[in-house]
Write an enzyme that holds these catalytic residues in place. Structure first.
Site, PDB file in Angstrom:
ATOM      1  N   TYR A 158       0.816  -1.215   0.000  1.00 29.28           N
ATOM      2  CA  TYR A 158       0.000   0.000   0.000  1.00 29.28           C
ATOM      3  C   TYR A 158       0.855   1.272   0.000  1.00 29.28           C
ATOM      4  CZ  TYR A 158      -4.195  -2.707   1.197  1.00 29.28           C
ATOM      5  OH  TYR A 158      -5.237  -3.578   1.195  1.00 29.28           O
ATOM      6  N   LYS A 228       2.748 -13.800   6.063  1.00 32.34           N
ATOM      7  CA  LYS A 228       2.779 -14.793   4.987  1.00 32.34           C
ATOM      8  C   LYS A 228       4.254 -15.104   4.724  1.00 32.34           C
ATOM      9  CE  LYS A 228       0.377 -17.003   1.890  1.00 32.34           C
ATOM     10  NZ  LYS A 228       0.103 -18.358   2.220  1.00 32.34           N
ATOM     11  N   ASP A 282      -3.254 -17.083   5.667  1.00 29.89           N
ATOM     12  CA  ASP A 282      -4.372 -17.863   5.118  1.00 29.89           C
ATOM     13  C   ASP A 282      -4.952 -18.796   6.184  1.00 29.89           C
ATOM     14  OD1 ASP A 282      -1.822 -18.862   4.783  1.00 29.89           O
ATOM     15  OD2 ASP A 282      -2.289 -20.054   3.026  1.00 29.89           O
ATOM     16  N   ASP A 306      -5.784  -5.497   6.372  1.00 32.09           N
ATOM     17  CA  ASP A 306      -6.973  -5.036   5.664  1.00 32.09           C
ATOM     18  C   ASP A 306      -7.966  -6.199   5.517  1.00 32.09           C
ATOM     19  OD1 ASP A 306      -8.637  -3.394   4.273  1.00 32.09           O
ATOM     20  OD2 ASP A 306      -7.379  -3.200   2.501  1.00 32.09           O
TER      21      ASP A 306
END
Ligand code: NAP
Length: 419
Positions: A158, A228, A282, A306
């Site tokens: 971002y 991640k 995930d 987010d």
């Protein structure tokens, strides 16, 4: 402090910061800037003000509101979207609340929300997700959710460092990546867009520090670093590693890792100790649904934060309910998660709960915990009595459908009863 077009109330005092501790010094009658915002901001803004005034009054305080302008209201007055004096007034007064601002789709229009966060260096986005009795939910045990997300607000994908497919710039970047950095045969032939994902030690640690401090001060059980890192070793795994490093460097016995919890304490954390754990993003998305009650405080890079915080918000009632705030050094800007929903603007129809509960975070940041609890209890009592706006009314059996202003009145009555 004086401004060209902003009226400063003469009956309030300015919040300051104690230079030694960095803590806010809050008078009992602070001046608080408010931006009602675009679209439904004109409905939810005044409703939230009314409720926050009632909670302040019931606890022996008052708020002197200072109206600021951004978005359409600023275009009308200043002929620009985000006047410098709006940003300056928030900076000067330290704690503020805003409604949603419209970001028209299309190139050339930067999000005003992102611009505000950047200009004020509001590096942490906090979103509490807790269940309010009576709120319709898509899951079977929504009451298990009592979590707070700390999302990094300034970097990651971002950060806005990206190049458009077909541009000269993207071809220069491609050439650099392939020829100088040795990544041949990695990017497909033909047009490609390229973005950069910076995750720094400084940005990660200052965000994670906020999460650790919150967990310790509020007797929470755990902080989960969501990443991640199995795929992105030098960005997401680094975020995780810097989190553990920070725990060791600065928190001593206040924090233990999940391994230590099992090796040294047989799975039972001592009182006043917060467990630091990490989960891959995930997996975390499914754990939110399957093991909701095992998560407490989450610390996340921007993109994970987010997705995760929206998913968590959906479990406890969705956009009309979900509050948030952006925090920086000695600065607070509370704002609901939802947008300006232009089709409902000015209809006295939408749910002001998200804006009211964003105000509740603001009250907590002021150290007015009694007023904050009153707001939560009054909102919960109103909703559980079936007195709700259209969005919740269409999901429950029976109940009374209220306009935005009627709902605010109902919450204020409950505040009077509970005080
Ligand atoms: P949105 O304004 O959040 O609205 C999407 C839908 O969510 C609405 O149509 C409504 O659903 C429901 N909703 C939102 N707020 C509600 C409330 N207070 N009470 C009841 N229902 C509510 O999202 P959007 O339509 O994608 O975005 C509109 C504009 O807002 C865009 O310009 C966007 O950029 C901007 N935005 C601003 C912020 C911000 O200022 N922080 C955040 C997000 C979006 P139903 O139609 O099903 O009733």
């Amino acid at each position: 402090m004086s401004y060209e077009q902003i009226e400063v109330p003469d009956d309030g005092e300015v919040i300051t910061v104690d230079e030694a501790t960095g803590e806010l010094v809050v008078p009992s009658n602070p001046i608080i800037p408010i931006i009602h915002g675009d679209g439904i901001g004109q409905d939810v803004g005044p409703a939230a003000q009314q409720v926050l005034d009632a909670a302040a009054e019931a606890t022996g305080r008052s708020i002197s509101w200072m109206q600021l302008y951004a978005g359409q209201s600023a275009r009308d007055r200043y002929d620009e979207n985000l006047p410098d004096e709006t940003v300056d007034a928030i900076r000067d007064h330290r704690v503020a609340i805003k409604g949603p601002l419209t970001t028209p789709v299309g190139s050339g229009f930067r999000s005003l929300n992102v611009a505000l966060r950047k200009k004020l260096d509001l590096y942490t986005n906090v979103r509490p997700t807790y269940y309010l009795d009576g709120v319709p939910s898509p899951v079977t045990a929504p009451e298990q959710m009592d979590m707070i997300s700390f999302r990094e607000n300034t970097e990651d994908v971002y950060a806005g460092i990206e190049w458009e497919a077909g541009s000269d710039d993207v071809e220069r970047v491609r050439e650099f990546i392939e020829e100088e950095m040795g990544y041949e045969d990695t990017i497909h032939e033909g047009p490609v867009g390229i973005g950069v994902k910076p995750i720094s030690e400084f940005g990660s640690k200052r965000l994670i520090r906020e999460a650790f401090d919150y967990a310790i001060e509020n007797d929470r059980d755990s902080v989960t670093l969501v990443h991640k890192g199995n795929i992105m070793k030098f960005t997401e795994a680094a975020f995780r590693d810097w989190g553990y490093e920070l725990a060791e460097e600065e928190y001593g016995d206040d924090l233990i890792t999940e391994d230590e919890l099992w090796d040294e304490y047989d799975g039972e954390a001592p009182e006043d100790v917060v467990v630091v754990k990490d989960r891959i993003a995930d997996n975390m998305l499914q754990q939110l649904l399957t093991r909701t009650d095992q998560y407490d405080v989450l610390a996340m890079p921007n993109l994970n934060g987010d997705y995760l915080s929206d998913a968590a918000g959906a479990q406890i009632g969705g956009l009309g309910i979900a509050p948030g705030a952006n925090l920086g050094e000695g600065r607070v800007l509370a704002e609901p998660v939802h947008g300006s929903a232009p089709k409902y603007a000015g209809q006295d129809k939408v749910n002001p709960t998200a804006m009211i509960l964003s105000g509740r975070i603001m009250l907590e940041q002021l150290g007015w915990d009694d007023a904050a609890d009153l707001v939560r209890d009054a909102v919960e009592a109103t909703i559980s009595a079936g007195e709700v706006t259209y969005d919740l009314h269409r999901q429950i059996e029976g109940g009374t459908k209220l306009a935005t202003s009627e709902y605010a009145d109902a919450v204020c009555e409950r505040i009077e009863d509970l005080a």
